[in-house]
Scaffold this motif. Sequence first.
Motif, mmCIF file in Angstrom:
data_model
loop_
_atom_site.group_PDB
_atom_site.id
_atom_site.type_symbol
_atom_site.label_atom_id
_atom_site.label_comp_id
_atom_site.label_asym_id
_atom_site.label_seq_id
_atom_site.Cartn_x
_atom_site.Cartn_y
_atom_site.Cartn_z
ATOM 1 N N ASN A 147 -24.303 -88.399 28.797
ATOM 2 C CA ASN A 147 -23.568 -88.259 27.536
ATOM 3 C C ASN A 147 -22.239 -87.518 27.689
ATOM 4 O O ASN A 147 -21.541 -87.311 26.694
ATOM 5 N N GLN A 148 -21.907 -87.089 28.900
ATOM 6 C CA GLN A 148 -20.675 -86.333 29.162
ATOM 7 C C GLN A 148 -20.570 -85.126 28.207
ATOM 8 O O GLN A 148 -19.603 -84.970 27.470
ATOM 9 N N GLU A 149 -21.570 -84.259 28.286
ATOM 10 C CA GLU A 149 -21.611 -83.114 27.377
ATOM 11 C C GLU A 149 -22.106 -81.874 28.119
ATOM 12 O O GLU A 149 -22.634 -81.955 29.232
ATOM 13 N N LEU A 150 -21.893 -80.738 27.480
ATOM 14 C CA LEU A 150 -22.369 -79.447 27.982
ATOM 15 C C LEU A 150 -21.845 -79.134 29.378
ATOM 16 O O LEU A 150 -22.584 -78.670 30.251
ATOM 17 N N TYR A 151 -20.573 -79.356 29.593
ATOM 18 C CA TYR A 151 -19.946 -79.009 30.871
ATOM 19 C C TYR A 151 -19.309 -77.622 30.745
ATOM 20 O O TYR A 151 -19.253 -77.018 29.670
ATOM 21 N N GLY A 173 -10.800 -84.390 31.989
ATOM 22 C CA GLY A 173 -10.377 -83.495 33.063
ATOM 23 C C GLY A 173 -11.544 -83.193 33.987
ATOM 24 O O GLY A 173 -12.572 -83.877 33.976
ATOM 25 N N TYR A 174 -11.366 -82.129 34.781
ATOM 26 C CA TYR A 174 -12.366 -81.737 35.776
ATOM 27 C C TYR A 174 -12.949 -80.380 35.380
ATOM 28 O O TYR A 174 -12.209 -79.404 35.202
ATOM 29 N N TYR A 175 -14.270 -80.328 35.287
ATOM 30 C CA TYR A 175 -14.948 -79.137 34.771
ATOM 31 C C TYR A 175 -16.155 -78.792 35.645
ATOM 32 O O TYR A 175 -16.656 -79.633 36.405
ATOM 33 N N HIS A 176 -16.603 -77.554 35.494
ATOM 34 C CA HIS A 176 -17.827 -77.147 36.188
ATOM 35 C C HIS A 176 -19.002 -77.971 35.658
ATOM 36 O O HIS A 176 -19.212 -78.054 34.444
ATOM 37 N N PRO A 177 -19.784 -78.565 36.557
ATOM 38 C CA PRO A 177 -20.948 -79.366 36.122
ATOM 39 C C PRO A 177 -22.128 -78.455 35.796
ATOM 40 O O PRO A 177 -23.093 -78.342 36.578
ATOM 41 N N THR A 178 -22.062 -77.815 34.651
ATOM 42 C CA THR A 178 -23.137 -76.870 34.303
ATOM 43 C C THR A 178 -24.494 -77.566 34.173
ATOM 44 O O THR A 178 -25.540 -76.930 34.364
ATOM 45 N N PHE A 179 -24.474 -78.849 33.854
ATOM 46 C CA PHE A 179 -25.752 -79.575 33.806
ATOM 47 C C PHE A 179 -26.397 -79.576 35.192
ATOM 48 O O PHE A 179 -27.623 -79.452 35.330
ATOM 49 N N ARG A 226 -20.096 -72.265 29.888
ATOM 50 C CA ARG A 226 -19.875 -73.438 29.048
ATOM 51 C C ARG A 226 -18.713 -73.209 28.075
ATOM 52 O O ARG A 226 -18.444 -72.081 27.650
ATOM 53 N N VAL A 227 -18.061 -74.328 27.732
ATOM 54 C CA VAL A 227 -16.875 -74.241 26.864
ATOM 55 C C VAL A 227 -17.073 -75.006 25.557
ATOM 56 O O VAL A 227 -16.141 -75.061 24.747
ATOM 57 N N ASP A 228 -18.265 -75.592 25.353
ATOM 58 C CA ASP A 228 -18.490 -76.283 24.084
ATOM 59 C C ASP A 228 -18.614 -75.265 22.964
ATOM 60 O O ASP A 228 -18.900 -74.085 23.181
ATOM 61 N N GLY A 235 -19.207 -61.087 20.910
ATOM 62 C CA GLY A 235 -18.521 -61.659 22.055
ATOM 63 C C GLY A 235 -19.362 -62.520 22.968
ATOM 64 O O GLY A 235 -18.838 -63.090 23.924
ATOM 65 N N LEU A 236 -20.650 -62.634 22.707
ATOM 66 C CA LEU A 236 -21.536 -63.456 23.534
ATOM 67 C C LEU A 236 -22.047 -64.639 22.730
ATOM 68 O O LEU A 236 -22.268 -64.540 21.520
ATOM 69 N N ARG A 237 -22.259 -65.736 23.423
ATOM 70 C CA ARG A 237 -22.812 -66.922 22.777
ATOM 71 C C ARG A 237 -24.235 -66.664 22.301
ATOM 72 O O ARG A 237 -24.976 -65.849 22.879
ATOM 73 N N LEU A 238 -24.616 -67.363 21.244
ATOM 74 C CA LEU A 238 -25.942 -67.166 20.664
ATOM 75 C C LEU A 238 -27.036 -67.391 21.698
ATOM 76 O O LEU A 238 -28.024 -66.638 21.743
ATOM 77 N N ASN A 239 -26.885 -68.399 22.526
ATOM 78 C CA ASN A 239 -27.911 -68.683 23.527
ATOM 79 C C ASN A 239 -28.024 -67.584 24.575
ATOM 80 O O ASN A 239 -29.088 -67.405 25.183
ATOM 81 N N ASP A 240 -26.935 -66.850 24.830
ATOM 82 C CA ASP A 240 -27.023 -65.706 25.740
ATOM 83 C C ASP A 240 -27.912 -64.623 25.151
ATOM 84 O O ASP A 240 -28.748 -64.032 25.861
#
Length: 360
Positions: A147-151, A173-179, A226-228, A235-240
Amino acid sequence: MDIAYIPSPSHGVVHLGPIPLRGYAFCIIIGVFVAVWLGNKRWIARGGRPGTVADIAVWAVPFGLVGGRLYHVITDYELYFSDGRDWVDAFKVWQGGLGIWGAIALGAVGAWIGCRRRGIPLPAWADALAPGIVFAQAIGRWGNWFNQELYGKATDVPWALHITSSTDGRVPGYYHPTFLYESLWCIGVGFLVIWADRRFTLGHGRAFALYVAAYCVGRGWIEYMRVDDAHHILGLRLNDWTAMVVFLLAVIYIVVSARLRPGREEVVEPDGDTPDGDAVALDKKSDTKADSKADTKADGEAAETTDKKSDGKKLDGKKSDAKTDTESDEPAQSTESVEPAESEESVEAARGEAESAKKV
């Protein structure tokens, strides 16, 4: 200058006639099969019956899918309920969007129902399934690739992920493959749980808690990359924050459970401590025991009969002794009858001698 990179699929769905075959759904389905297969092997090794894991998975998987989707929709509600959005999209699971936290939480409720119906302890079942679950996550993460998501953040590393889609605000573009990072991390966690379970004989839910704690560690640093769009707290993402809280709860559970219930469950399923393959052996053992009991009974009866015969022989012996004694007494009686006859002759001889003396 071209750099090495991981290409993204141009399409996340292939149509087989009118039937759409979606890569994201395939990854989820394959992951479920792997989890059930491995969980079944581990359950049997713990003394459970074959098929129990699959029976409980019938309850756990639907609950998990609903829980994962609910968590995603609630934490990213603006994607479905803000202006210009269609709330019907909240039901389109095949487009991606399953929160592992909700999947595990509500999936545990479904598993609890299934375990209650089978009369088995939920912690033991969770321990058997823990490595399979994390391996399923590793496979499921490749659905994000389709799905080209969550990079992650933009990068020029040789293993960068090439995003080509511009849908929903994506920038090619080119991104870290966090998946990929999370998939590899999950594989490592799965092998860690298998090793620790063998090395320390984990039980009463501690293998599952180890999986949760180890996964949270990896999810923390991967989530940070992640950048989504996501909600932030201090200052931290909810999932963190979710990962930190769940990590602490898992560690506390491991410590408390080890003190209250050391070791592993001896019996995990009623009448399931012997695999089906050994049932025949048990029947044979039972038959052997029955035969031995019958033989023992027969030997006892034979011994009793022998004793009776020997007692009879003893009685016969006593009778024969008595007869012999009687026979031996008969000559004695005849001797006594002879002695009086000899005394009478001697008396007559004496009388004859006396008369002769007188004549002289």
